[in-house]
Design a protein around this motif. Structure first.
Motif, PDB file in Angstrom:
ATOM      1  N   LYS A  40       0.818  -1.085   0.007  1.00  0.00           N
ATOM      2  CA  LYS A  40      -0.099  -0.075  -0.008  1.00  0.00           C
ATOM      3  C   LYS A  40       1.142   1.462  -0.016  1.00  0.00           C
ATOM      4  O   LYS A  40       2.044   1.169   0.837  1.00  0.00           O
ATOM      5  CB  LYS A  40      -0.957  -0.178   1.235  1.00  0.00           C
ATOM      6  CG  LYS A  40      -1.903  -0.923   1.250  1.00  0.00           C
ATOM      7  CD  LYS A  40      -2.655  -0.857   2.562  1.00  0.00           C
ATOM      8  CE  LYS A  40      -3.940  -1.936   2.464  1.00  0.00           C
ATOM      9  NZ  LYS A  40      -4.653  -1.891   3.715  1.00  0.00           N
ATOM     10  N   ASN A  41       0.530   2.249  -0.718  1.00  0.00           N
ATOM     11  CA  ASN A  41       1.107   3.311  -0.541  1.00  0.00           C
ATOM     12  C   ASN A  41       0.228   4.542  -1.372  1.00  0.00           C
ATOM     13  O   ASN A  41       0.042   4.516  -2.608  1.00  0.00           O
ATOM     14  CB  ASN A  41       2.668   3.634  -1.609  1.00  0.00           C
ATOM     15  CG  ASN A  41       3.386   4.599  -1.195  1.00  0.00           C
ATOM     16  OD1 ASN A  41       3.061   5.849  -1.770  1.00  0.00           O
ATOM     17  ND2 ASN A  41       4.589   4.634  -0.590  1.00  0.00           N
ATOM     18  N   SER A  42      -0.056   5.463  -0.613  1.00  0.00           N
ATOM     19  CA  SER A  42      -0.977   6.412  -1.184  1.00  0.00           C
ATOM     20  C   SER A  42      -0.353   7.372  -2.118  1.00  0.00           C
ATOM     21  O   SER A  42      -1.113   7.874  -3.030  1.00  0.00           O
ATOM     22  CB  SER A  42      -1.662   7.379   0.013  1.00  0.00           C
ATOM     23  OG  SER A  42      -0.726   7.980   0.750  1.00  0.00           O
ATOM     24  N   LEU A  43       0.754   7.543  -2.169  1.00  0.00           N
ATOM     25  CA  LEU A  43       1.448   8.501  -3.411  1.00  0.00           C
ATOM     26  C   LEU A  43       1.706   7.865  -4.497  1.00  0.00           C
ATOM     27  O   LEU A  43       1.659   8.465  -5.477  1.00  0.00           O
ATOM     28  CB  LEU A  43       2.906   8.703  -2.658  1.00  0.00           C
ATOM     29  CG  LEU A  43       2.913   9.954  -1.735  1.00  0.00           C
ATOM     30  CD1 LEU A  43       4.510  10.259  -1.271  1.00  0.00           C
ATOM     31  CD2 LEU A  43       2.604  11.135  -2.169  1.00  0.00           C
ATOM     32  N   LEU A  44       1.562   6.668  -4.777  1.00  0.00           N
ATOM     33  CA  LEU A  44       2.081   6.010  -5.998  1.00  0.00           C
ATOM     34  C   LEU A  44       1.035   6.332  -6.926  1.00  0.00           C
ATOM     35  O   LEU A  44      -0.347   6.117  -6.793  1.00  0.00           O
ATOM     36  CB  LEU A  44       2.012   4.393  -5.655  1.00  0.00           C
ATOM     37  CG  LEU A  44       2.529   3.558  -6.962  1.00  0.00           C
ATOM     38  CD1 LEU A  44       4.022   3.783  -7.227  1.00  0.00           C
ATOM     39  CD2 LEU A  44       2.502   2.046  -6.392  1.00  0.00           C
ATOM     40  N   ASN A  45       1.586   6.536  -8.062  1.00  0.00           N
ATOM     41  CA  ASN A  45       0.494   6.857  -9.331  1.00  0.00           C
ATOM     42  C   ASN A  45       1.503   6.712 -10.603  1.00  0.00           C
ATOM     43  O   ASN A  45       2.903   6.672 -10.301  1.00  0.00           O
ATOM     44  CB  ASN A  45      -0.011   8.225  -9.149  1.00  0.00           C
ATOM     45  CG  ASN A  45      -1.150   8.356  -9.964  1.00  0.00           C
ATOM     46  OD1 ASN A  45      -1.473   7.718 -10.914  1.00  0.00           O
ATOM     47  ND2 ASN A  45      -2.022   9.167  -9.623  1.00  0.00           N
ATOM     48  N   ASP A  46       1.063   6.893 -11.698  1.00  0.00           N
ATOM     49  CA  ASP A  46       1.812   7.288 -12.867  1.00  0.00           C
ATOM     50  C   ASP A  46       2.866   8.297 -12.762  1.00  0.00           C
ATOM     51  O   ASP A  46       2.478   9.402 -12.355  1.00  0.00           O
ATOM     52  CB  ASP A  46       0.887   7.670 -13.959  1.00  0.00           C
ATOM     53  CG  ASP A  46       1.582   7.923 -15.262  1.00  0.00           C
ATOM     54  OD1 ASP A  46       2.797   7.782 -15.637  1.00  0.00           O
ATOM     55  OD2 ASP A  46       0.973   8.541 -16.327  1.00  0.00           O
TER      56      ASP A  46
END
Length: 200
Positions: A40-46
């Motif tokens: 889990k990581n809320s920052l992770l994105n393209d």
């Protein structure tokens, strides 16, 4: 939009993505990442939607928590020889090959891929905005390629690769017009808007 962990529920699904496909100089770089099922990581994105600071923050987290990850570069001479699409797919294949854990499924960003052995795969348009394992691969590919471009900037500082990373900015094209091309430029690409005689 919240990213899903992966495309399937398979424990060793890898995501793969590339960076630098549209550049005039430097390699096309791909990464492959297998994330644990509890990641889990809320920052992770393209990677394209994140600042450089956030990408740099996420890179060690992904590397520390991934079950397996690998990065591969395909350099301009080979890009010119086999074309950028084939080079991008080759980079992804090399990254998958270098994983120390063989995946049981491959999630691919985009809509083009070639089978990797007998491992099933799925292409996903904008997959780096939908699935964490592809987003993680996009970040490792982008940060690794940026690091390489900063390194070769010191050899040819007039192109300012440290800033533009080899993309076709006005500044980069003006430098090509003034200084010609280097061994790091992709000779098969249109390096100037109106291609005229270049010292190749």
């Amino acid at each position: 939009m919240k990213l899903q962990l992966s495309y399937t529920s398979k424990p060793f699904e890898c995501g793969t993505d590339e960076a630098g496909r549209g550049c005039l100089a430097g390699p096309v770089t791909a990464a492959a990442v297998i994330l644990p099922q509890n990641f889990k990581n809320s920052l992770l994105n393209d990677s394209k939607l994140l600042s450089e600071l956030k990408r740099d923050q996420l890179k060690p987290i992904i590397e520390e928590q991934a079950i397996a990850y690998a990065v591969a570069h395909i350099f301009p001479e080979e890009i010119d020889h086999i074309n950028i699409l084939n080079a991008s797919i080759l980079a992804m294949h090399k990254a998958i090959t270098d994983l120390h854990k063989e995946p049981d499924f491959i999630s691919v960003d985009g809509n083009r891929f070639k089978p990797f052995g007998s491992i099933p795969h799925q292409t996903i348009v904008k997959g780096d905005r939908k699935h964490m394992n592809i987003a993680a691969a996009s970040i490792l590919a982008k940060t690794s390629r940026d690091l390489y471009m900063c390194k070769i900037h010191d050899e040819f500082p007039m192109y300012n690769w440290k800033q533009n990373k080899g993309y076709p900015t006005k500044e980069h094209r003006e430098a090509i017009k003034t200084y010609g091309v280097t061994k790091y430029h992709r000779k098969s690409f249109r390096l100037l808007p109106q291609q005229f005689q270049l010292d190749l």
